[in-house]
Design a protein around this motif. Structure first.
Motif, PDB file in Angstrom:
ATOM      1  N   UNK A 161       0.842  -1.200   0.000  1.00 46.13           N
ATOM      2  CA  UNK A 161       0.000   0.000   0.000  1.00 46.13           C
ATOM      3  C   UNK A 161       0.877   1.249   0.000  1.00 46.13           C
ATOM      4  N   UNK A 162       1.931   1.229   0.814  1.00 43.97           N
ATOM      5  CA  UNK A 162       2.810   2.399   0.861  1.00 43.97           C
ATOM      6  C   UNK A 162       3.484   2.619  -0.484  1.00 43.97           C
ATOM      7  N   UNK A 163       3.902   1.518  -1.118  1.00 41.77           N
ATOM      8  CA  UNK A 163       4.630   1.644  -2.374  1.00 41.77           C
ATOM      9  C   UNK A 163       3.730   2.111  -3.511  1.00 41.77           C
ATOM     10  N   UNK A 164       2.446   1.742  -3.470  1.00 40.86           N
ATOM     11  CA  UNK A 164       1.578   2.101  -4.589  1.00 40.86           C
ATOM     12  C   UNK A 164       1.347   3.600  -4.684  1.00 40.86           C
ATOM     13  N   UNK A 165       1.744   4.364  -3.655  1.00 44.71           N
ATOM     14  CA  UNK A 165       1.620   5.814  -3.799  1.00 44.71           C
ATOM     15  C   UNK A 165       2.433   6.308  -5.000  1.00 44.71           C
ATOM     16  N   UNK A 166       3.388   5.468  -5.441  1.00 41.78           N
ATOM     17  CA  UNK A 166       4.245   5.873  -6.566  1.00 41.78           C
ATOM     18  C   UNK A 166       3.512   5.907  -7.905  1.00 41.78           C
ATOM     19  N   UNK A 167       2.356   5.216  -8.005  1.00 39.39           N
ATOM     20  CA  UNK A 167       1.725   5.093  -9.319  1.00 39.39           C
ATOM     21  C   UNK A 167       1.290   6.450  -9.876  1.00 39.39           C
ATOM     22  N   UNK A 168       1.183   7.426  -8.979  1.00 33.59           N
ATOM     23  CA  UNK A 168       0.897   8.775  -9.425  1.00 33.59           C
ATOM     24  C   UNK A 168       1.918   9.227 -10.478  1.00 33.59           C
ATOM     25  N   UNK A 169       3.154   8.719 -10.346  1.00 36.32           N
ATOM     26  CA  UNK A 169       4.215   9.154 -11.234  1.00 36.32           C
ATOM     27  C   UNK A 169       4.033   8.642 -12.661  1.00 36.32           C
ATOM     28  N   UNK A 170       3.217   7.606 -12.861  1.00 37.83           N
ATOM     29  CA  UNK A 170       2.964   7.184 -14.247  1.00 37.83           C
ATOM     30  C   UNK A 170       1.538   7.557 -14.642  1.00 37.83           C
ATOM     31  N   UNK A 171       1.011   8.590 -14.005  1.00 37.90           N
ATOM     32  CA  UNK A 171      -0.227   9.184 -14.479  1.00 37.90           C
ATOM     33  C   UNK A 171      -1.511   8.565 -13.968  1.00 37.90           C
ATOM     34  N   UNK A 172      -1.422   7.668 -12.994  1.00 35.19           N
ATOM     35  CA  UNK A 172      -2.660   7.110 -12.437  1.00 35.19           C
ATOM     36  C   UNK A 172      -3.220   8.107 -11.426  1.00 35.19           C
ATOM     37  N   UNK A 173      -4.516   8.362 -11.513  1.00 31.00           N
ATOM     38  CA  UNK A 173      -5.120   9.330 -10.603  1.00 31.00           C
ATOM     39  C   UNK A 173      -5.476   8.623  -9.305  1.00 31.00           C
ATOM     40  N   UNK A 174      -4.540   8.685  -8.358  1.00 32.98           N
ATOM     41  CA  UNK A 174      -4.803   8.084  -7.050  1.00 32.98           C
ATOM     42  C   UNK A 174      -4.912   9.205  -6.030  1.00 32.98           C
ATOM     43  N   UNK A 175      -4.810   8.870  -4.769  1.00 36.66           N
ATOM     44  CA  UNK A 175      -5.175   9.832  -3.728  1.00 36.66           C
ATOM     45  C   UNK A 175      -4.336  11.114  -3.758  1.00 36.66           C
ATOM     46  N   UNK A 176      -3.012  11.000  -3.984  1.00 39.50           N
ATOM     47  CA  UNK A 176      -2.191  12.216  -3.992  1.00 39.50           C
ATOM     48  C   UNK A 176      -2.555  13.116  -5.167  1.00 39.50           C
ATOM     49  N   UNK A 177      -2.837  12.469  -6.312  1.00 39.18           N
ATOM     50  CA  UNK A 177      -3.189  13.237  -7.504  1.00 39.18           C
ATOM     51  C   UNK A 177      -4.537  13.946  -7.287  1.00 39.18           C
ATOM     52  N   UNK A 178      -5.512  13.223  -6.727  1.00 43.41           N
ATOM     53  CA  UNK A 178      -6.807  13.832  -6.420  1.00 43.41           C
ATOM     54  C   UNK A 178      -6.606  15.001  -5.454  1.00 43.41           C
TER      55      UNK A 178
END
Lengths: 224, 247, 219
Positions: A161-178
């Motif tokens: 879960x902690x690592x998936x915060x990185x997916x924002x970097x390949x353009x996935x709209x997750x919590x940090x991006x929102x």
């Protein structure tokens, strides 16, 4: 006192959007963990095999996972392989692939460790009772490793879960991006919203990971 | 008596609900070797741990040289310098060489000069036949060798009394003798010792006084070990000694 | 693959490596200091302080570095606390690492049998002497493999620095890809530079771990 952004989250569907973003990250984690555990058990058992070729292959695999940042792997898979092989890979599939690649190595190593921690005499005493290799594993060895592996697998979820915060970097709209989008949209009315919004994201991650790692810690203590 | 070195008065020790000692008394005289025997769980080891302040006590007092030992940190630390203890599991410090294990406390606790302590340590190591192992680490030694080093480590503090807690219980049979011979030579040289052991032959050979303890009480006491082992007077001691025979 | 382009990019990647290492080692140092201090607080059960330390450890072990950095870099300025990007990197890495190091040291301390303490006490040592001469040296040694694993983990985590505009390896790769679209060349250099940075640490780690496991103290 200017708004610090908590109120921004209660405007409209903002908070729901944030939770939706979190769910994207958690969903990717859960799928990746499920794949990692399944493949990890197989890889772990293969790692205890005596074949030298397998040993070398897994050694290289583990070392790659050990030293390459997950973000680099994400970039290589998402931007690199699409370029080289010309296929169309959506970001979420790329993420699940990378995290499963990483998780399988971690899980495989844990399974290997658990299997090897069972003393050889346990194999021998089971054989002495006339069991065949399948029975030795099924009745004697695997049941002894399960208790050791469950807490470690649960721990893998929080790390995932902690690592998936990185997916924002390949353009996935997750919590940090929102969160960024919400802050951006309210820049005029609440210029300091970044504080409240990021604090809430911080807290949300903690609220997900903390209970899971507590559970893992509790089981580890109870079963050791 | 004037030459009482260590004295236990009305000792009370409980673990939770379970009382180990209700009212235990013991005097150890200077130069005396007291051997304590008894079934497992009778409180032998707990007694030694109480004497050295490793266990809190719930009542009674311990006197060393006629002086009451208080339970505060400073007096316990001071008392422990006068009471040496050797454990069943040796407990050498794994990160220090044999010589450094021995030097640590005399130099850091008693602030004695290195040269003096080192000379003494080497002499003692020589006596127990381990002078050539001075620069080895504990893990390179056998159990019997480690235990001999542990005895030397305790001796280098110049204790007035030595407590030996089942020091051969963890050893392979062939190593028991080399350790017990060191203890015998200490007894001959006049050291005061309280020994807890399961080695009955050793107990008979070394004891000035035998205490047979059961359920936290002295069941039988004898200043004549040979007579005690030949014909104990109480039934409980008889039963206990019989458990060591296979006839 | 266009090797001429890669050669042109080399100096930029080299600078990025140096920046990563600079922030990395400062962060790791902070993590070590913080970790030892916290582990000692928890081990000695110092009242109040141990609760605070416990909360800190849980908070930073259970959140991603990326979120921690966003909070330090984007959120704190809004309440008047402005920290430069580099300092944020150090601080973030140090805080995250401190929580991990603390756990490693703490379990190192816990792994020492209580009877070692008693054996030291029976030689007349006071609590400070027991801790300093007997417990701490053993705990540090038994923590070494864990510490090295943490070191690799932390150096890997530096890859998120790019998100707060620090020109680290990741940032450089992204930047160059964005400008010249030489994706393969940049990604290859990125992988090579991370290998150069982390492979030696990893090899050293395995070596030390083997030595410690099979030959601790002696041989």
């Amino acid at each position: 006192m200017q708004s610090l952004g908590i109120d921004v989250l209660f405007k409209g569907t903002n908070f729901l959007r944030l939770l939706g973003g979190l769910w994207v990250a958690v969903r990717i984690s859960l799928i990746s963990v499920a794949i990692s555990i399944a493949l990890g058990i197989v890889v772990g058992m293969l790692m205890t095999a005596k074949s030298r070729v397998l040993k070398v292959i897994f050694r290289v695999y583990l070392e790659i996972v050990r030293i390459m940042p997950q973000m680099v792997l994400l970039f290589v898979v998402y931007f690199g392989t699409t370029r080289v092989f010309g296929w169309n890979l959506n970001a979420e599939t790329a993420a699940i692939f990378v995290f499963s690649f990483w998780g399988t190595a971690e899980m495989g190593d844990l399974v290997r460790g658990a299997l090897q921690s069972i003393p050889a005499i346990q194999h021998e005493s089971a054989q002495a009772l006339g069991m065949n290799p399948l029975q030795v594993y099924g009745y004697v060895i695997l049941p002894q490793t399960v208790r050791r592996l469950i807490p470690l697998s649960i721990n893998l979820i929080t790390r995932m879960v902690k690592t998936t915060s990185l997916v924002m970097m390949i353009g996935i709209v997750e919590v940090l991006k929102v969160a960024q989008q919400i802050i951006e949209a309210n820049r005029r009315t609440a210029p300091n919203a970044a504080f409240g919004v990021f604090a809430v994201v911080f807290l949300l991650y903690f609220l997900i990971c903390w209970p899971i790692s507590r559970l893992a810690g509790y089981l580890e203590k109870r079963w050791s | 008596m004037e030459n009482v070195l260590l004295s236990v008065r009305h000792l009370r020790k409980v673990f939770g609900e379970h009382a180990i000692f209700e009212d235990f008394n013991l005097d150890v005289h200077k130069g005396e070797v007291v051997v304590i025997i008894g079934p497992s769980g009778c409180g032998k080891s707990t007694l030694l741990r109480c004497l050295n302040g490793l266990e809190p006590i719930q009542g009674g007092e311990i006197l060393l040289d006629g002086e009451k030992v208080l339970r505060d940190e400073t007096s316990i630390t001071k008392m422990r310098q006068k009471i040496g203890m050797v454990f069943q599991s040796y407990e050498l410090f794994p990160h220090k060489t044999i010589l450094d294990n021995i030097l640590l406390a005399p130099m850091k606790v008693q602030k004695r000069p290195r040269a003096e302590v080192e000379a003494e340590a080497l002499e003692l190591l020589q006596k127990v036949g381990l002078a050539d192992r001075r620069d080895d680490y504990p893990r390179q030694l056998s159990g019997g060798q480690k235990q001999r080093v542990a005895i030397v480590r305790a001796l280098c503090m110049h204790p007035e009394i030595l407590l030996l807690d089942e020091i051969t219980a963890a050893l392979d049979p062939e190593m028991v003798r080399e350790v017990l011979e060191v203890v015998l030579s200490l007894a001959k040289a006049g050291s005061t010792m309280v020994i807890v052991t399961h080695e009955m032959n050793f107990a008979r050979a070394i004891a000035d006084r035998i205490l047979f303890i059961e359920n936290g009480e002295v069941v039988e006491e004898s200043a004549d070990p040979k007579a005690f082992f030949a014909s104990p007077t109480t039934d409980r001691a008889k039963d206990f000694l019989k458990s060591f025979d296979y006839e | 693959m266009d090797f001429a382009v890669m050669k042109d990019y080399l100096p930029r990647f080299w600078d990025a490596l140096l920046l990563t290492l600079k922030i990395g080692w400062q962060g790791v140092l902070l993590a070590l200091v913080l970790g030892v201090a916290c582990a000692v607080v928890v081990h000695l059960k110092i009242p109040v302080l141990r609760r605070i330390v416990g909360a800190y450890i849980e908070l930073f072990r259970n959140t991603p570095l990326l979120v921690q950095l966003f909070f330090l870099y984007f959120a704190l300025p809004k309440i008047g606390i402005r920290i430069s990007a580099q300092a944020c990197g150090c601080l973030g890495l140090g805080l995250l690492g401190g929580a991990y190091m603390a756990e490693t040291f703490r379990s190192g301390l816990e792994n020492i049998a209580p009877i070692q303490t008693e054996s030291a006490q029976s030689l007349g040592m006071n609590p400070a002497q027991v801790f300093g001469y007997v417990i701490l040296p053993q705990a540090v040694t038994s923590s070494v493999p864990g510490l090295l694993a943490n070191l690799i983990f932390l150096l890997k985590e530096t890859s998120v620095f790019s998100t707060i505009s620090l020109m680290d390896l990741m940032f450089t790769a992204k930047d160059l890809i964005g400008m010249y679209a030489k994706t393969i060349e940049c990604l290859t250099l990125l992988v090579i530079f991370y290998l150069v940075m982390l492979l030696p640490v990893s090899i050293l780690g395995s070596f030390l771990e083997r030595r410690l496991r099979y030959a601790e103290f002696g041989n």
